[in-house]
Design an enzyme around this catalytic site. Structure first.
Site, PDB file in Angstrom:
ATOM      1  N   MET A 190      -7.446  25.116  19.750  1.00 19.16           N
ATOM      2  CA  MET A 190      -7.582  26.720  19.351  1.00 19.16           C
ATOM      3  C   MET A 190      -7.440  27.482  20.727  1.00 19.16           C
ATOM      4  O   MET A 190      -8.356  28.331  21.103  1.00 19.16           O
ATOM      5  CB  MET A 190      -8.851  26.754  18.811  1.00 19.16           C
ATOM      6  CG  MET A 190      -9.050  28.004  18.128  1.00 19.16           C
ATOM      7  SD  MET A 190      -7.898  28.781  17.058  1.00 19.16           S
ATOM      8  CE  MET A 190      -8.514  28.025  15.425  1.00 19.16           C
ATOM      9  N   GLY A 191      -6.070  27.540  21.316  1.00 16.78           N
ATOM     10  CA  GLY A 191      -5.995  28.697  22.462  1.00 16.78           C
ATOM     11  C   GLY A 191      -5.329  29.776  21.620  1.00 16.78           C
ATOM     12  O   GLY A 191      -5.579  29.959  20.611  1.00 16.78           O
ATOM     13  N   ARG A 192      -4.538  30.297  22.646  1.00 18.00           N
ATOM     14  CA  ARG A 192      -3.976  31.538  22.111  1.00 18.00           C
ATOM     15  C   ARG A 192      -3.163  31.352  20.949  1.00 18.00           C
ATOM     16  O   ARG A 192      -2.982  32.249  19.955  1.00 18.00           O
ATOM     17  CB  ARG A 192      -3.085  32.342  23.266  1.00 18.00           C
ATOM     18  CG  ARG A 192      -3.970  32.691  24.594  1.00 18.00           C
ATOM     19  CD  ARG A 192      -2.828  32.905  25.548  1.00 18.00           C
ATOM     20  NE  ARG A 192      -3.215  33.184  26.723  1.00 18.00           N
ATOM     21  CZ  ARG A 192      -3.301  32.161  27.715  1.00 18.00           C
ATOM     22  NH1 ARG A 192      -3.006  31.129  27.401  1.00 18.00           N
ATOM     23  NH2 ARG A 192      -3.842  32.586  28.850  1.00 18.00           N
ATOM     24  N   ILE A 193      -2.252  30.255  21.163  1.00 16.71           N
ATOM     25  CA  ILE A 193      -1.276  30.306  19.903  1.00 16.71           C
ATOM     26  C   ILE A 193      -2.000  29.642  18.590  1.00 16.71           C
ATOM     27  O   ILE A 193      -1.758  30.195  17.477  1.00 16.71           O
ATOM     28  CB  ILE A 193      -0.032  29.401  20.170  1.00 16.71           C
ATOM     29  CG1 ILE A 193       0.666  30.005  21.468  1.00 16.71           C
ATOM     30  CG2 ILE A 193       0.866  29.135  19.047  1.00 16.71           C
ATOM     31  CD1 ILE A 193       1.778  28.878  22.021  1.00 16.71           C
TER      32      ILE A 193
ATOM     33  N   SER B 245       3.824  21.700  19.712  1.00 16.71           N
ATOM     34  CA  SER B 245       3.224  21.762  21.255  1.00 16.71           C
ATOM     35  C   SER B 245       4.405  20.822  22.070  1.00 16.71           C
ATOM     36  O   SER B 245       5.204  21.472  22.622  1.00 16.71           O
ATOM     37  CB  SER B 245       1.984  21.395  21.181  1.00 16.71           C
ATOM     38  OG  SER B 245       1.861  19.980  20.506  1.00 16.71           O
ATOM     39  N   ARG B 246       4.017  19.424  22.053  1.00 18.70           N
ATOM     40  CA  ARG B 246       4.823  18.709  22.619  1.00 18.70           C
ATOM     41  C   ARG B 246       5.090  17.275  22.168  1.00 18.70           C
ATOM     42  O   ARG B 246       4.046  16.890  21.706  1.00 18.70           O
ATOM     43  CB  ARG B 246       4.256  18.512  24.348  1.00 18.70           C
ATOM     44  CG  ARG B 246       4.449  19.621  25.365  1.00 18.70           C
ATOM     45  CD  ARG B 246       5.853  20.116  25.737  1.00 18.70           C
ATOM     46  NE  ARG B 246       6.127  20.993  26.725  1.00 18.70           N
ATOM     47  CZ  ARG B 246       6.233  22.124  26.464  1.00 18.70           C
ATOM     48  NH1 ARG B 246       6.551  22.622  24.975  1.00 18.70           N
ATOM     49  NH2 ARG B 246       6.494  22.941  27.287  1.00 18.70           N
TER      50      ARG B 246
ATOM     51  N   GLU C 289      13.769  14.780  24.453  1.00 18.29           N
ATOM     52  CA  GLU C 289      14.483  15.829  24.228  1.00 18.29           C
ATOM     53  C   GLU C 289      15.708  15.805  24.904  1.00 18.29           C
ATOM     54  O   GLU C 289      15.896  15.730  25.867  1.00 18.29           O
ATOM     55  CB  GLU C 289      13.944  17.238  23.965  1.00 18.29           C
ATOM     56  CG  GLU C 289      12.765  17.060  22.841  1.00 18.29           C
ATOM     57  CD  GLU C 289      12.050  18.562  22.939  1.00 18.29           C
ATOM     58  OE1 GLU C 289      12.325  19.415  23.719  1.00 18.29           O
ATOM     59  OE2 GLU C 289      10.893  18.707  22.293  1.00 18.29           O
TER      60      GLU C 289
ATOM     61  N   HIS D 205      13.199  22.557  19.258  1.00 13.11           N
ATOM     62  CA  HIS D 205      12.320  23.220  20.231  1.00 13.11           C
ATOM     63  C   HIS D 205      12.807  24.613  20.164  1.00 13.11           C
ATOM     64  O   HIS D 205      13.139  25.241  21.376  1.00 13.11           O
ATOM     65  CB  HIS D 205      12.521  22.318  21.536  1.00 13.11           C
ATOM     66  CG  HIS D 205      11.411  22.733  22.659  1.00 13.11           C
ATOM     67  ND1 HIS D 205      10.642  21.714  23.353  1.00 13.11           N
ATOM     68  CD2 HIS D 205      10.494  23.777  22.641  1.00 13.11           C
ATOM     69  CE1 HIS D 205       9.861  22.369  23.931  1.00 13.11           C
ATOM     70  NE2 HIS D 205       9.571  23.424  23.335  1.00 13.11           N
TER      71      HIS D 205
HETATM   72  C1  DGY Z   1       6.840  26.571  26.001  1.00  9.09           C
HETATM   73  O1  DGY Z   1       6.862  27.731  26.310  1.00  9.09           O
HETATM   74  O2  DGY Z   1       6.241  25.962  26.660  1.00  9.09           O
HETATM   75  C2  DGY Z   1       8.119  26.116  25.246  1.00  9.09           C
HETATM   76  O3  DGY Z   1       7.600  25.093  24.721  1.00  9.09           O
HETATM   77  C3  DGY Z   1       9.197  26.196  26.022  1.00  9.09           C
HETATM   78  O4  DGY Z   1       9.841  27.664  25.167  1.00  9.09           O
END
Ligand code: DGY
Length: 324
Positions: A156-159, A238-239, A268, A287
């Site tokens: 629960m950060g900014r995004i 996220s990743r 990727e 991505h």
């Molecule tokens: C980020 O900002 O970390 C994205 O995955 C790349 O755009």
């Protein structure tokens, strides 16, 4: 005195660099869609004072051995798992990232994936493209509701907050897990905090927004998918490294969970030979979380502002600090 030389590792619009040319000089990799090869990168970096990098550059100890003279690595991403920040800091290189400017765009994409996966949008569109729309049928392409369901936000950060606001607009119940509690979001959105296990087992939609670190690597593994509801939909923007992709594949194939929407992968780029591609219940994107023209321009500008600040002897705007 000559202007500091900044090596730009991807081809970016020249007009975005222009306003900075009074104080900086740039050299840029010129191929539009391919990253700079490592040998070229090492050669260019040896002559530069700073770099504007992206997630396709692996800025590890070997890289830093060629680049210990750099003043700044301005990474065009909020995530910086491609950079050994601790090693950079040992060489006194400042690392910056691009938070905030991409928050809303990335939250839009997370929600797009959630909607597309729940309502089977890609499959449905394909039915028309394949000319296979037969008669109307009661459960043809029936998906899952979104309203009144529970979203479980991991990170629960900014995004995460921005995804939570969208979920609230859709009438969803919001559960979250984070390293620290986020009281603002509990008050504003009525979000409920839970342990990782609580959140993934109660949520109808599990949304991964955590950075990739040693602690989060393969966090979503066989055990995590087994703890989810069989109707659960898993979203990752996220990743890719936070997911054990074999475990996810098995969970989707065996009906342990219902579906997944993924914007990121372990290695990727992936192509059509990746096992997840064959699964109808997986929506896969290359991505593109922050990929709106406006946001990508803001990310580039923030990198350039950070670089300018540093060479003007001022504090960078968004520095990434090495963990102590
Ligand atoms: C980020 O900002 O970390 C994205 O995955 C790349 O755009």
């Amino acid at each position: 005195m000559s202007k500091p030389l900044i090596y730009v590792t991807r081809k970016l619009p020249e007009e975005l660099l222009k306003p900075y040319e009074e104080h900086l000089q740039f050299k840029m990799w010129q191929e539009a869609d391919t990253p700079v090869p490592q040998d070229v990168l090492y050669k260019e970096v040896s002559k530069a004072d700073g770099i504007l990098s992206t997630i396709t550059e692996n800025i590890d100890i070997t890289f830093l051995d060629h680049a210990s003279h750099l003043k700044v690595i301005a990474n065009m991403a909020v995530g910086y798992d491609n950079i050994d920040v601790a090693a950079a800091s040992e060489h006194n290189i400042i690392v910056t990232n691009t938070p905030d400017v991409l928050t809303e765009t990335t939250a839009d994409l997370a929600f797009t994936l959630l909607l597309a996966t729940a309502r089977r949008i890609v499959e449905a569109s394909q039915v028309i493209k394949d000319s296979s729309w037969g008669d109307w049928a009661p459960f043809m392409l029936a998906g899952s509701d979104i309203h009144n369901k529970t979203i479980g936000i991991i990170g629960m950060g900014r995004i995460g907050e921005a995804v939570g606001r969208r979920a609230k607009g859709f009438g969803m119940d919001i559960l979250y897990h984070n390293r620290n509690r986020n009281e603002k979001i509990e008050t504003e959105l009525g979000a409920r905090y839970g342990t990782f296990e609580d959140v993934i087992s109660e949520a109808d939609f599990v949304v991964s927004l955590i950075p990739l670190t040693d602690e989060t690597k393969d966090l979503f593994d066989e055990q995590a998918f087994s703890a989810m509801k069989s109707s659960a939909i898993f979203i990752n923007v996220s990743r890719g490294g936070v997911v054990d992709e074999q475990a996810l594949y098995d969970a989707l194939q065996r009906g342990v969970i219902q579906a997944a929407g993924l914007d990121v992968f372990k290695n990727e780029p992936i192509d059509a030979t990746h096992p997840l591609v064959d699964l109808p219940n997986a929506v896969l994107l290359p991505h593109i979380g922050s990929a709106s023209v406006q946001t990508r321009e803001k990310m580039i500008k923030l990198c350039l502002d950070n670089i300018s600040q540093i060479f003007a002897g001022k504090d960078p705007l968004t520095e990434v600090k090495a963990k102590k």
